[in-house]
Enzyme design. Structure first.
Site, PDB file in Angstrom:
ATOM      1  CE  LYS A  97      -3.515   2.412   2.675  1.00 33.23           C
ATOM      2  NZ  LYS A  97      -4.434   2.425   3.789  1.00 33.23           N
ATOM      3  CD  GLU A 102       9.012  -6.244   7.105  1.00 28.46           C
ATOM      4  OE1 GLU A 102       8.835  -5.114   6.617  1.00 28.46           O
ATOM      5  OE2 GLU A 102       8.714  -6.544   8.275  1.00 28.46           O
ATOM      6  N   GLY A 142      -4.967  -1.693   4.839  1.00 30.48           N
ATOM      7  CA  GLY A 142      -4.163  -2.830   4.379  1.00 30.48           C
ATOM      8  C   GLY A 142      -4.845  -4.159   4.617  1.00 30.48           C
ATOM      9  NE  ARG A 143      -6.610  -3.781  10.784  1.00 28.34           N
ATOM     10  CZ  ARG A 143      -5.928  -2.659  10.947  1.00 28.34           C
ATOM     11  NH1 ARG A 143      -4.753  -2.499  10.336  1.00 28.34           N
ATOM     12  NH2 ARG A 143      -6.384  -1.679  11.694  1.00 28.34           N
ATOM     13  CD  GLU A 170      -2.020  -4.443  11.389  1.00 27.74           C
ATOM     14  OE1 GLU A 170      -2.626  -4.329  10.306  1.00 27.74           O
ATOM     15  OE2 GLU A 170      -0.791  -4.639  11.447  1.00 27.74           O
ATOM     16  CG  HIS A 193      -4.981 -35.908  15.937  1.00 29.47           C
ATOM     17  ND1 HIS A 193      -5.198 -37.139  16.515  1.00 29.47           N
ATOM     18  CD2 HIS A 193      -5.974 -35.738  15.025  1.00 29.47           C
ATOM     19  CE1 HIS A 193      -6.252 -37.715  15.951  1.00 29.47           C
ATOM     20  NE2 HIS A 193      -6.747 -36.873  15.041  1.00 29.47           N
ATOM     21  CE  LYS A 202       5.907  -0.984   9.973  1.00 31.84           C
ATOM     22  NZ  LYS A 202       4.961  -0.208   9.177  1.00 31.84           N
TER      23      LYS A 202
HETATM   24  O1  F6P Z   1       3.202  -2.964   9.669  1.00 32.43           O
HETATM   25  C1  F6P Z   1       1.839  -3.121   9.598  1.00 32.43           C
HETATM   26  C2  F6P Z   1       1.317  -2.827   8.237  1.00 32.43           C
HETATM   27  O2  F6P Z   1       1.211  -1.467   8.057  1.00 32.43           O
HETATM   28  C3  F6P Z   1      -0.002  -3.519   7.980  1.00 32.43           C
HETATM   29  O3  F6P Z   1      -1.071  -2.832   8.485  1.00 32.43           O
HETATM   30  C4  F6P Z   1       0.020  -3.621   6.498  1.00 32.43           C
HETATM   31  O4  F6P Z   1      -0.937  -4.520   6.052  1.00 32.43           O
HETATM   32  C5  F6P Z   1       1.447  -4.068   6.281  1.00 32.43           C
HETATM   33  O5  F6P Z   1       2.178  -3.335   7.231  1.00 32.43           O
HETATM   34  C6  F6P Z   1       1.998  -3.876   4.900  1.00 32.43           C
HETATM   35  O6  F6P Z   1       2.010  -2.529   4.527  1.00 32.43           O
HETATM   36  P1  F6P Z   1       2.188  -2.110   3.025  1.00 32.43           P
HETATM   37  O7  F6P Z   1       1.069  -2.698   2.262  1.00 32.43           O
HETATM   38  O8  F6P Z   1       2.180  -0.616   3.025  1.00 32.43           O
HETATM   39  O9  F6P Z   1       3.507  -2.659   2.557  1.00 32.43           O
END
Ligand code: F6P
Length: 534
Positions: free
Chosen positions: A199, A205, A256-257, A342, A373, A501
Site C-alpha cells: 500500500k 520487507e 491494508g488488512r 491489528e 491431535h 520498525k
Molecule cells: O506494519 C503493519 C502494516 O502497516 C499492515 O497494516 C500492512 O498490512 C502491512 O504493514 C503492509 O504494509 P504495506 O502494504 O504498506 O507494505
C-alpha cells in the site's frame, strides 16, 4: 457524528453485569438445552451463503437482547452507516474506511468509476496472463506482507478447486531470506511474474524482497523487467522510482488488512480468473448488505461481535480458537489474526483515554482435524475456557465423499463434546483403560472426565466457492467492526507496529556496520554483542 457513551457507561452494560452475576456466569449449556426445546431455532441465523448456529454459546435470550441494547446505546447502527457513507471514521489517520465500496456493483458504491476502472484493467491483465500459451507465465510470486500478503495467501489455497492448473502461485513476505530463497530456486525468469504489493511502497520487507527478486531476475538473464514485474500500491511514484511502471493503484481509504478486494487481490484473480474474482466480490457485497440492512436481532456479524464482547468483558475469556474443517482454509486463522488483532488490539478510546476494560482477544487456530491431535486436549480439559469457532461445508469440492463425511463427523463431534463433557461417574462406568492398574478407578476416572459447558459457534457453508468465501471474509470484517464500535476504539489504525520498525532501523546499521550497542538497553546491547562475536 453524534457522540455515544462509552460502553461501560451505558444502561445496558450495567444490566449485563447484573445479568452475568445472576445467570450468565453459571449458565450451563446442557441445562439450557434441556429447559428450552426451541434453543437451537432461537439461536440459529441464516445470512448470505452461511448458516450459523450460535446456540452452543453461553448466553440466553436476555443476554442477547441486552447486548443488542448495548449496541444501540453505543451507536453501532449509526457508526456502521457512517462507515458505508464514507465518513472519516479512521480518525487518527483522517481517512474514510471504504473496503465495502470495492465490492459494490458498478454504479452503486462510492468512487464506483475509479474502483471499477482499476478492477476491469486488473482483471483483463489477469486473464491475459492466464492464457499461458501466449503469456508464457507459469509462476506468479506475490511479494508483500501483512495485508498485502495474508489475503491473497489465504484465498488462493481456499479456492484451489477453481484455480488455473498451469500456474503455480508463490507468496513471499518475510524479510528473512529463508522465505524467498527456496522460491527463487524453483523459478525460471522467462516463466515468472513478480507482483510487488505494498500500500505504502515503503515497507522494508517488501522492498528488500523485491530488490532481491529483481537482482535474481537480472542475474539469471531475465529480460524485460517491465513485463515480469508488476506493482500494486497507492504510491505509484514510489513504485516508479523503484523501477516498476506497470502498476495497479488503490486508495488511502482502503486499509491494508481490508485490501484483498482491491488490486491487492491480483494474485487471486490470476489464480481463479476474472469471473471468480467477481463472484468473490459479489459474496462480500451480499454480506455487506446483510450487515447494513438486517435488524440487529437477525444480523449475524453484529451478533458475533456482540458475543465477543460478552465473552471478553463479562466472562473474561482471553482468546478464541478458529477451527476450519476445510484444509483450503488453512491460512484463515493467520488472516483473522491480522484482521482482528491489528484492528482491535487497542488500549485507548477515540479521544485517547485509556480504557478500563479489555479489547481484542487472541485469535488462533489450525484446520480440523489436525488441531484435534494437537491442542484440542487443552480446549476440552485445560484450565481456561476458550470459545471455539467451527467452520465446515456441506458439499466438498473434491470427489472423496468418505473423507468428507469423516471430517464433518469430527467437526460436529468436537462441538458436541466441548459442550456435553463427561462426568466422573460416566468415566467410572466405562471399562478402565489398560495400563492404569496401579491407580484406583476413581483417580483414573477423574483424569478421563471432561467438564463440558465449553462454548462454540458453528458456521456452515453449502460449499467453499468464491462467492461463499467472499461472504465469510466480509462476515469477519463486520464482526470486528462491531466489537470495535462497542469498545469505542479506532479499529482502522495500527500505530502499535511503528515502534519496532523504528528500532529495527536503528539496529540495522549497528549489525551490518559492527557498531557497538551504545545507548541501547542492556539486553539488546548484550544480544548485539553476542551476534557480532567471531
Ligand atoms: O506494519 C503493519 C502494516 O502497516 C499492515 O497494516 C500492512 O498490512 C502491512 O504493514 C503492509 O504494509 P504495506 O502494504 O504498506 O507494505
Amino acid at each position: 457524528m453524534m457522540a455515544f457513551p462509552r460502553c461501560d457507561k451505558t444502561v445496558a452494560w450495567t444490566a449485563l453485569q447484573a445479568h452475568y452475576r445472576a445467570h450468565g456466569q453459571d449458565l450451563d449449556l446442557r441445562q439450557a438445552f434441556a429447559r428450552d426445546a426451541g434453543r437451537f431455532e432461537a439461536f440459529t441465523l441464516q445470512a448470505p451463503e452461511l448458516f450459523a448456529d450460535l446456540s452452543k454459546n453461553r448466553w440466553d435470550l436476555l443476554t442477547r437482547q441486552l447486548l443488542i441494547d448495548l449496541a444501540r446505546e453505543c451507536g453501532l447502527e449509526a457508526r456502521r452507516d457512517a462507515m458505508f457513507a464514507g465518513a472519516a471514521i479512521n480518525t487518527t489517520e483522517g481517512r474514510a474506511v471504504l473496503h465495502t465500496a470495492l465490492r459494490a456493483p458498478r454504479g452503486q458504491g462510492l468512487f464506483s468509476d475509479e474502483v471499477h476502472g482499476v478492477l476491469d484493467r486488473m482483471l483483463a491483465f489477469a486473464e491475459g496472463l492466464r492464457d499461458t500459451a501466449s503469456s508464457g507465465i507459469r509462476h506468479v510470486v506475490n511479494i508483500g506482507i501483512g495485508g498485502s500478503d495474508l489475503g491473497p495467501q489465504m484465498v488462493v489455497p481456499a479456492l484451489d478447486a477453481f484455480a488455473h492448473p498451469g500456474i503455480t502461485m508463490h507468496f513471499v513476505s518475510n524479510v528473512d531470506g529463508h522465505d524467498i530463497a527456496p522460491v527463487l530456486r524453483r523459478l525460471r525468469p522467462e516463466e515468472t511474474l513478480f507482483v510487488v504489493v505494498s500500500k505504502t511502497f515503503t515497507t522494508q520487507e517488501t522492498l528488500a524482497n523485491a530488490s532481491v527478486a529483481r537482482e535474481w531476475f537480472q542475474a539469471q538473464g531475465g529480460q524485460d523487467i517491465a513485463r515480469h514485474f508488476v506493482g500494486v500500491t497507492t504510491n505509484l511514484q514510489a513504485a516508479a522510482a523503484f523501477g516498476i511502471d506497470n502498476t495497479f493503484g488503490f486508495w488511502d481509504w482502503v486499509g491494508g488488512r481490508y485490501s484483498l478486494w482491491s488490486a491487492v487481490g491480483l494474485a487471486v484473480a490470476i489464480a481463479v480468473g476474472a469471473e471468480n474474482f467477481r463472484r468473490l466480490l459479489a459474496g462480500a457485497h451480499a454480506m455487506d448488505q446483510h450487515f447494513a440492512e438486517a435488524p440487529l436481532e437477525t444480523n449475524l456479524p453484529a451478533q458475533l461481535g456482540l458475543l465477543d464482547v460478552w465473552y471478553r468483558n463479562f466472562h473474561g475469556f482471553t482468546s478464541r480458537s478458529v477451527a476450519p474443517y476445510h484444509q483450503g482454509l488453512k491460512r484463515l486463522p493467520a488472516y483473522l489474526q491480522q484482521l482482528e488483532m491489528e484492528s482491535n488490539g487497542k488500549r485507548v478510546d477515540l479521544s485517547g483515554e485509556p480504557l478500563p476494560y479489555a479489547t481484542s482477544p487472541v485469535v488462533w487456530g489450525e484446520p480440523g482435524t489436525n488441531g484435534q491431535h494437537a491442542y484440542f486436549q487443552m480446549l476440552h480439559q485445560g484450565s481456561d475456557v476458550i470459545p471455539v469457532e467451527f467452520i465446515a461445508v456441506k458439499h466438498p469440492t473434491h470427489p472423496h465423499l468418505d473423507l468428507h463425511a469423516k471430517a464433518l463427523a469430527n467437526c460436529l463431534a468436537q462441538s458436541a463434546a466441548l459442550m456435553l463433557g463427561k462426568t466422573t461417574e460416566s468415566a467410572l462406568a466405562e471399562k478402565a483403560p489398560t495400563g492404569s492398574t496401579g491407580l484406583g478407578p476413581l483417580t483414573v476416572a477423574r483424569h478421563r472426565s471432561f467438564p463440558g459447558n465449553r462454548p462454540s459457534t458453528m458456521l456452515l457453508l453449502d460449499q467453499l466457492t468464491p462467492r461463499s468465501l467472499g461472504a465469510l471474509i466480509a462476515l469477519y470484517e463486520h464482526r470486528v467492526f462491531t466489537s470495535g464500535v462497542i469498545w469505542g476504539i479506532n479499529s482502522f489504525d495500527q500505530w502499535g507496529v511503528e515502534l519496532g520498525k523504528a528500532l529495527a532501523n536503528d539496529l540495522l546499521p549497528r549489525l551490518v556496520g559492527a557498531q557497538d550497542g551504545a545507548g541501547l538497553d542492556a539486553s539488546t546491547a548484550g544480544l548485539l554483542a553476542w551476534l557480532q562475536r567471531g
